[in-house]
Design a protein around this motif. Structure first.
Motif, PDB file in Angstrom:
ATOM      1  N   ILE A   1      38.554 -73.134 -27.176  1.00  0.00           N
ATOM      2  CA  ILE A   1      39.885 -73.044 -27.297  1.00  0.00           C
ATOM      3  C   ILE A   1      41.062 -73.989 -27.309  1.00  0.00           C
ATOM      4  O   ILE A   1      41.946 -74.256 -28.166  1.00  0.00           O
ATOM      5  N   ASP A   2      40.914 -74.945 -26.382  1.00  0.00           N
ATOM      6  CA  ASP A   2      41.691 -76.150 -26.303  1.00  0.00           C
ATOM      7  C   ASP A   2      41.568 -76.961 -27.433  1.00  0.00           C
ATOM      8  O   ASP A   2      42.660 -77.512 -27.822  1.00  0.00           O
ATOM      9  N   CYS A   3      40.440 -77.402 -28.109  1.00  0.00           N
ATOM     10  CA  CYS A   3      40.291 -78.266 -29.012  1.00  0.00           C
ATOM     11  C   CYS A   3      40.752 -77.549 -30.404  1.00  0.00           C
ATOM     12  O   CYS A   3      41.451 -78.480 -31.135  1.00  0.00           O
ATOM     13  N   THR A   4      40.538 -76.177 -30.438  1.00  0.00           N
ATOM     14  CA  THR A   4      41.114 -75.564 -31.612  1.00  0.00           C
ATOM     15  C   THR A   4      42.566 -75.561 -31.714  1.00  0.00           C
ATOM     16  O   THR A   4      43.248 -75.791 -32.544  1.00  0.00           O
ATOM     17  N   ALA A   5      43.256 -75.332 -30.450  1.00  0.00           N
ATOM     18  CA  ALA A   5      44.623 -75.456 -30.311  1.00  0.00           C
ATOM     19  C   ALA A   5      45.454 -76.575 -30.659  1.00  0.00           C
ATOM     20  O   ALA A   5      46.280 -76.944 -31.555  1.00  0.00           O
ATOM     21  N   VAL A   6      44.475 -78.086 -30.421  1.00  0.00           N
ATOM     22  CA  VAL A   6      45.046 -79.147 -30.661  1.00  0.00           C
ATOM     23  C   VAL A   6      44.963 -79.340 -32.239  1.00  0.00           C
ATOM     24  O   VAL A   6      45.838 -79.981 -32.807  1.00  0.00           O
ATOM     25  N   LEU A   7      43.781 -78.842 -32.762  1.00  0.00           N
ATOM     26  CA  LEU A   7      43.676 -79.149 -34.330  1.00  0.00           C
ATOM     27  C   LEU A   7      44.632 -78.214 -35.016  1.00  0.00           C
ATOM     28  O   LEU A   7      45.161 -78.764 -35.992  1.00  0.00           O
ATOM     29  N   LEU A   8      44.903 -77.116 -34.668  1.00  0.00           N
ATOM     30  CA  LEU A   8      46.061 -76.310 -35.367  1.00  0.00           C
ATOM     31  C   LEU A   8      47.413 -76.547 -34.748  1.00  0.00           C
ATOM     32  O   LEU A   8      48.499 -75.953 -35.442  1.00  0.00           O
ATOM     33  N   PHE A   9      47.536 -77.493 -34.087  1.00  0.00           N
ATOM     34  CA  PHE A   9      49.032 -77.925 -33.395  1.00  0.00           C
ATOM     35  C   PHE A   9      49.737 -76.633 -32.827  1.00  0.00           C
ATOM     36  O   PHE A   9      50.860 -76.525 -32.933  1.00  0.00           O
ATOM     37  N   TYR A  10      48.884 -75.947 -32.013  1.00  0.00           N
ATOM     38  CA  TYR A  10      49.443 -74.960 -31.290  1.00  0.00           C
ATOM     39  C   TYR A  10      50.417 -73.807 -31.815  1.00  0.00           C
ATOM     40  O   TYR A  10      51.377 -73.895 -31.478  1.00  0.00           O
ATOM     41  N   PRO A  11      49.887 -73.128 -32.707  1.00  0.00           N
ATOM     42  CA  PRO A  11      50.675 -72.013 -33.453  1.00  0.00           C
ATOM     43  C   PRO A  11      50.729 -70.838 -32.310  1.00  0.00           C
ATOM     44  O   PRO A  11      50.028 -70.632 -31.491  1.00  0.00           O
TER      45      PRO A  11
ATOM     46  N   PRO B   1      52.894 -66.800 -32.147  1.00  0.00           N
ATOM     47  CA  PRO B   1      53.783 -65.695 -33.168  1.00  0.00           C
ATOM     48  C   PRO B   1      54.930 -66.138 -33.506  1.00  0.00           C
ATOM     49  O   PRO B   1      55.727 -65.960 -34.368  1.00  0.00           O
ATOM     50  N   TRP B   2      55.871 -66.821 -32.544  1.00  0.00           N
ATOM     51  CA  TRP B   2      57.136 -67.183 -32.593  1.00  0.00           C
ATOM     52  C   TRP B   2      57.313 -68.469 -33.508  1.00  0.00           C
ATOM     53  O   TRP B   2      58.480 -68.999 -33.914  1.00  0.00           O
ATOM     54  N   THR B   3      56.397 -69.224 -33.704  1.00  0.00           N
ATOM     55  CA  THR B   3      56.409 -70.608 -34.815  1.00  0.00           C
ATOM     56  C   THR B   3      55.788 -70.188 -36.042  1.00  0.00           C
ATOM     57  O   THR B   3      55.687 -71.316 -36.858  1.00  0.00           O
ATOM     58  N   LEU B   4      55.316 -68.972 -36.314  1.00  0.00           N
ATOM     59  CA  LEU B   4      54.782 -68.800 -37.646  1.00  0.00           C
ATOM     60  C   LEU B   4      55.972 -68.373 -38.632  1.00  0.00           C
ATOM     61  O   LEU B   4      56.726 -67.785 -38.489  1.00  0.00           O
ATOM     62  N   PRO B   5      55.969 -68.974 -40.140  1.00  0.00           N
ATOM     63  CA  PRO B   5      54.516 -69.698 -40.622  1.00  0.00           C
ATOM     64  C   PRO B   5      54.592 -71.148 -39.889  1.00  0.00           C
ATOM     65  O   PRO B   5      55.777 -71.696 -39.776  1.00  0.00           O
ATOM     66  N   ALA B   6      53.389 -71.672 -39.496  1.00  0.00           N
ATOM     67  CA  ALA B   6      53.601 -72.995 -39.016  1.00  0.00           C
ATOM     68  C   ALA B   6      54.164 -74.011 -39.957  1.00  0.00           C
ATOM     69  O   ALA B   6      53.714 -74.136 -41.110  1.00  0.00           O
ATOM     70  N   PRO B   7      54.920 -74.857 -39.163  1.00  0.00           N
ATOM     71  CA  PRO B   7      55.693 -75.869 -40.399  1.00  0.00           C
ATOM     72  C   PRO B   7      54.634 -76.835 -40.820  1.00  0.00           C
ATOM     73  O   PRO B   7      53.625 -77.198 -39.957  1.00  0.00           O
ATOM     74  N   ARG B   8      54.974 -77.289 -41.995  1.00  0.00           N
ATOM     75  CA  ARG B   8      54.006 -78.437 -42.655  1.00  0.00           C
ATOM     76  C   ARG B   8      54.299 -79.667 -42.095  1.00  0.00           C
ATOM     77  O   ARG B   8      53.299 -80.551 -42.145  1.00  0.00           O
TER      78      ARG B   8
END
Length: 400
Positions: free
Chosen positions: A177-187, A189-196
């Motif tokens: 979970i932690d590694c996935t969050a790092v790679l996705l830059f912690y998306p 619901p309130w930050t979607l769509p994720a900024p490029r």
């Protein structure tokens, strides 16, 4: 925007180079990496279940790497000279130290100490930073980081409490979970769509990566030096192994720094998506640091047992560490130049291809193979540098 939130953010024109605070924080990781490598040495020496124990050591190492990256990202986004950020860094430093102390018994009596310290670091940072950013758009991103660590805290603490195989399974889920969050830059619901585009300081983050690589080399020196000091200086094999370990350390530094390592800040600046390149380089440094820790393990074994039969698991460690390093270094080169030098690919293939035959050699001779391959790569770099003019960074272009 609140005055307090504005004071935490870095100001335009503020120096982008790391401060002594970050270097002070990194000191803990020399000890932390040393504890992880020493844990694996004991497992290999006592011939425990290698895959299980190696997987446990990798899990602990990934926890330290996630902690380091998130803290580096914190001091990249916010002013490290403000008291609140310094308090957060000092707290992370204390927690990392407690984690390192618990490493030898992390899957035993020290499980709650390790997991509790790890979770406490991330919870404290989020509960301090999120309220302090009230009124600033950065609060949404900080709340997303806190959300992810709150989710991973459940399997971390549950795994620390539950015994046996359940601990390993739950902790594997938590670090995933932690590694996935790092790679996705912690998306969130309130930050979607994720900024490029994410705010990053190219010079700062690239310098932090290079500093952490030096910290990993420091752990290699500490491990090999400690191993040699525990032997008799009259043992020629131990002295030769120590000399080979130092040569390897120098060559790792040389191969890492050549061109791509030097041009990393310029590459991040030139990238179409700097945050994406930083993520790729982080993955590369995970591989390289893991490789260096593995190399440290191998040289402690070689210094103490330079001659005799090479156990197959020892052979995997002695040759696997350099292969991991070269793979990570190739990823850095691809991130900077959108290509990979053939010497790195050939070096990794040679190490992997010769591994079956090296079982017949003593550990010192197997380690010597690593030096020859790294020296050949360094020589190839030198020849190419003399024949070709310096290259400008040309990171891969990502289509929108």
């Amino acid at each position: 925007m609140s005055t307090r939130a504005a004071a935490l953010r870095r100001r335009p024109g503020q120096p982008q180079r790391p401060t002594l605070l970050e270097l002070f924080f990194d000191l803990v990781f020399v000890f932390a990496l040393n504890r992880v490598s020493h844990r694996l040495v004991e497992d290999l020496t006592e011939r425990r279940v290698v895959l299980t124990e190696a997987g446990g050591s990798l899990l602990l190492l990934l926890a330290f790497l996630v902690l380091w990256f998130v803290t580096a990202w914190l001091t990249d986004l916010y002013d490290p000279l403000t008291p609140l950020i310094q308090l957060t860094v000092f707290t992370a430093m204390l927690g990392a130290l407690m984690m390192a102390v618990a490493v030898p018994q992390a899957f035993g009596d020290g499980s709650l100490a390790f997991a509790g310290a790890y979770v406490a670091i991330h919870m404290f940072r989020g509960l301090v930073i999120v309220p302090a950013l009230r009124g600033h758009e950065a609060q949404r991103r900080a709340a997303g980081v806190l959300l992810w660590f709150t989710v991973s805290a459940v399997p971390w603490i549950a795994g620390a409490v539950l015994p046996g195989p359940a601990r390993g399974l739950l902790w594997t889920l938590a670090i995933a979970i932690d590694c996935t969050a790092v790679l996705l830059f912690y998306p969130a619901p309130w930050t979607l769509p994720a900024p490029r585009q994410w705010p990053v300081l190219a010079e700062y983050m690239s310098e932090r990566y290079r500093q952490f690589f030096i910290i990993a080399l420091g752990e290699l020196i500490l491990t090999t030096g400690s191993a040699y000091s525990d032997t008799s200086f009259r043992q020629g094999g131990a002295a030769a192994a120590f000399a080979v370990s130092f040569a390897t350390t120098v060559l790792l530094f040389r191969v890492y720094l050549f061109r791509a390592g030097q041009l990393l800040p310029e590459a991040i600046t030139a990238a179409s998506e700097p945050a994406r390149l930083i993520r790729e380089v982080f993955l590369a440094h995970i591989l390289m640091v893991t490789g260096i820790v593995t190399i440290a393990v191998s040289y402690e074994l070689v210094i103490k047992h330079p001659f005799g039969h090479t156990d197959p698991t020892w052979m995997l460690v002695i040759l696997g560490g350099p292969i991991l390093f070269l793979t990570g270094r190739a990823l850095v080169e691809h991130a900077v130049f959108a290509r990979v030098s053939r010497s790195r690919i050939i070096g990794a293939i040679v190490l992997g291809g010769t591994s079956p035959a090296t079982v017949l050699l003593p550990p010192l001779a197997v380690a010597g193979t690593t030096v020859l391959v790294l020296a050949s790569i360094a020589a190839s770099d030198t020849i190419r540098a003399r024949r070709q003019p310096p290259e400008a960074p040309s990171p891969p272009r990502h289509e929108p």
